[in-house]
Design an enzyme around this catalytic site. Sequence first.
Site, mmCIF file in Angstrom:
data_model
loop_
_atom_site.group_PDB
_atom_site.id
_atom_site.type_symbol
_atom_site.label_atom_id
_atom_site.label_comp_id
_atom_site.label_asym_id
_atom_site.label_seq_id
_atom_site.Cartn_x
_atom_site.Cartn_y
_atom_site.Cartn_z
ATOM 1 N N CYS A 123 42.507 -64.690 -6.777
ATOM 2 C CA CYS A 123 42.042 -63.318 -7.285
ATOM 3 C C CYS A 123 41.104 -63.533 -8.314
ATOM 4 O O CYS A 123 41.136 -64.317 -8.941
ATOM 5 C CB CYS A 123 42.918 -62.555 -7.578
ATOM 6 N N LYS A 198 50.215 -54.809 -0.952
ATOM 7 C CA LYS A 198 50.226 -54.517 -2.295
ATOM 8 C C LYS A 198 49.601 -53.211 -2.929
ATOM 9 O O LYS A 198 48.579 -52.649 -2.364
ATOM 10 C CB LYS A 198 49.229 -55.569 -2.912
ATOM 11 N N GLU A 236 48.422 -53.367 7.890
ATOM 12 C CA GLU A 236 47.955 -54.378 6.765
ATOM 13 C C GLU A 236 48.617 -55.898 7.093
ATOM 14 O O GLU A 236 47.923 -56.920 7.109
ATOM 15 C CB GLU A 236 48.158 -54.135 5.391
ATOM 16 N N LYS A 251 54.949 -55.931 -2.303
ATOM 17 C CA LYS A 251 55.019 -55.968 -3.761
ATOM 18 C C LYS A 251 54.464 -54.507 -4.078
ATOM 19 O O LYS A 251 53.469 -53.872 -3.816
ATOM 20 C CB LYS A 251 53.827 -57.018 -4.338
#
Length: 328
Positions: A123, A198, A236, A251
């Site tokens: 990231c 997420k 997703e 998460k």
Amino acid sequence: MPDASFPTSRPRRLRRTAALRELVRETRLEASDLVYPMFIDDRGPRRQPIPSMPGIDRLSVEAAIEEAGAAFEEGIRAVLLFGLPASKDARGSRADRPDGVIQRSLRALRGALPDLVLITDVCLCEYTDHGHCGILDGDRVANDPTLERLAAQAVSHGAAGADIVAPSDMMDGRVGAIRASLDEAHLEDVAILSYAVKYASAFYGPFRDAADSAPAFGDRRGYQMDVRNADEAIREVRFDIAEGADLVMVKPALPNLDILRRVKDEFRMPTAAYQVSGEYAMIEAAGANGWLDADAASLEAVRAIRRAGADLIVTYAARRLARVLCLR
Ligand code: PBG
């Protein structure tokens, strides 16, 4: 056939002793199910405590080897690495440098602890001066230009020895872009753990202190998921598996156990859950105040996460739990 009911049936019979409870337990939890996250800081001293995450320090590369070695001794078999670079810029240039903090850490850890599974967070938010997870176009994170940067970061992690790369940015198409670039670089054995589900979450607060990655403006709701959505989580995960994810993650963990269970049931993939910084901080803070028993509360939370379908659990409490599990 209906079950016998009371007084023929007495569920308490099998709860009577620890040995009986052990015999009929449905969920097992071992230190080797846990992934220990570590923050490696290219700027700081050997160890710098993170105030909102008691017990967790930012580490130098040398201290990270020491910490990972201690965790390995306690039975932990995997670490997840986050890097704090020496400096930041708009493109996150330091994310994919061969001499970057994560790349150096990977080589050092691989040498010192050959059997430890090395997972890296992919990231840009720790590397950009604006703190967003990708390249900006005005005040928006531009999806497609970001993919290239993430793929370059993942390849440089793979080349430096990562076993698994874990994209946490939530750009569309990043798993496919990373898989293609890894394969092109002959890194076909590097696996992808996708942060597939997420949610945009207030529970990431302490992490952003730790990683120095709070967005300078706005928030991450333009790319992370809306907590009100569940069917979207399934989509997703489906996209990420189709693009080549080897493992998928949900998460934060505890607020989303329903999603974890749905993901496990729907796809039967190796499924991870991330007990995030805020979940950890809540338990630690209450424990420090004497309001609850932090060992017992951590164990209960992580067992519930496992019961809900997680094969592996990323948790800052990994070392605490490894010690608790071996005392039982
Ligand atoms: C980077 C990243 C974040 C977390 C993992 N990877 C922060 C965020 O998205 O703001 C959060 C982990 C935690 O809270 O423990 N994008």
